[in-house]
Design an enzyme around this catalytic site. Sequence first.
Site: not given
Length: 361
Positions: A53-55, A201, A242, A252
């Site tokens: 995950r994470g852009a 997260q 994001d 975000n």
Amino acid sequence: MRVADVATRSIVSLPSRDAVEVIDQRWLPHRLVRARLDSVDAVARAIREMWVRGAPLIGASAAYGLALQARVDASDDALQRAAATLAATRPTAVNLAWALRRMLSRLLALPLAQRQRSAWDEADAIAEEDVAANAAIGRHGLALIEAVAQRRSGPVRVLTHCNAGWLATVDWGTATAPIYRAHAAGLALQVWVDETRPRNQGASLTAWELGHEGVPHRVIADNAGGHLMQRGDVDLVIVGCDRVSARGDVCNKIGTYLKALAAQDNGVPFFVAMPVSTLDLEVDDGLRGIPIEERSEREVTHVSGLAASGETVEVRLTPEGSAAANPAFDVTPARLVTGLITERGIVAASEGALRALKEGA
Ligand code: MRU
């Protein structure tokens, strides 16, 4: 960055070019589990279920997903279908669409026989460029931390939200890159880590990363940030993003907007670390134009953690029958953003600055 002193990346392109190895982030911080992804469906599942995950990492993973598709069938139709499958996994981070567009425009222009090899090369290039961009974000952002350090005798107190660390990218992270640079330069730091409900997260991933790098940090409940800012205990906020719209609105992780409001009210600089791949000039008004992912109610109604038995367990928080809502992202209007830390320098959250930034590509 390092895990138990061993240099590690969130995604590794295997020399055999038939799979990538990722960290299955669902198990952190209590277990370090690695997974081998060897098909486009495996990559799509890993993105959808947030193993990765994470852009920026979503973008790089999707690029490898298309490269894995090219191994089995690199026809126009197969590549386009695979891209559609990957694009549907998560809607908000624009890096996903950006990476898929880049892969398709490279591959569809080539004869079939060259596509398999070029696909892997291009995915590797996307991953390596992400590392370089984040390293440069770190260099530019370091100046902000140094400026605070020069006027303060104690540690520089940086607040961050969610995980925009190396686990959310291929390496370095975006929001954490200046922090890692500052720490390596010997500056004293104190990082406030928002836990970031509902998936936590910050508490599980950012705290884990910072711990392995030896960066002093304290995890705080999401609601504590405003209070700490009022007390003068935060020098700087740095978050990731994001998707950033043409006029500088920042999408975000949910809760970012409230931190930006609190920062504005207390005169705390609010910076957003943004690789240029996260800029979406096709959307002007971020509040109306950016799709906000709505995730499962279960992420709100339940929480998982380490039981005394040593097992990871999930428990219910809310009464049976209470419904939940789970918008995963929010949009911080450009007027609340002090600046964007990019690989090309720090720029204003304004249309002129962002169009000029993209044109400098
Ligand atoms: O839902 P997630 O964990 O993918 O959300 C991650 C974030 O919101 C990050 O802040 C963002 O992707 C920037 S990552 C460098």
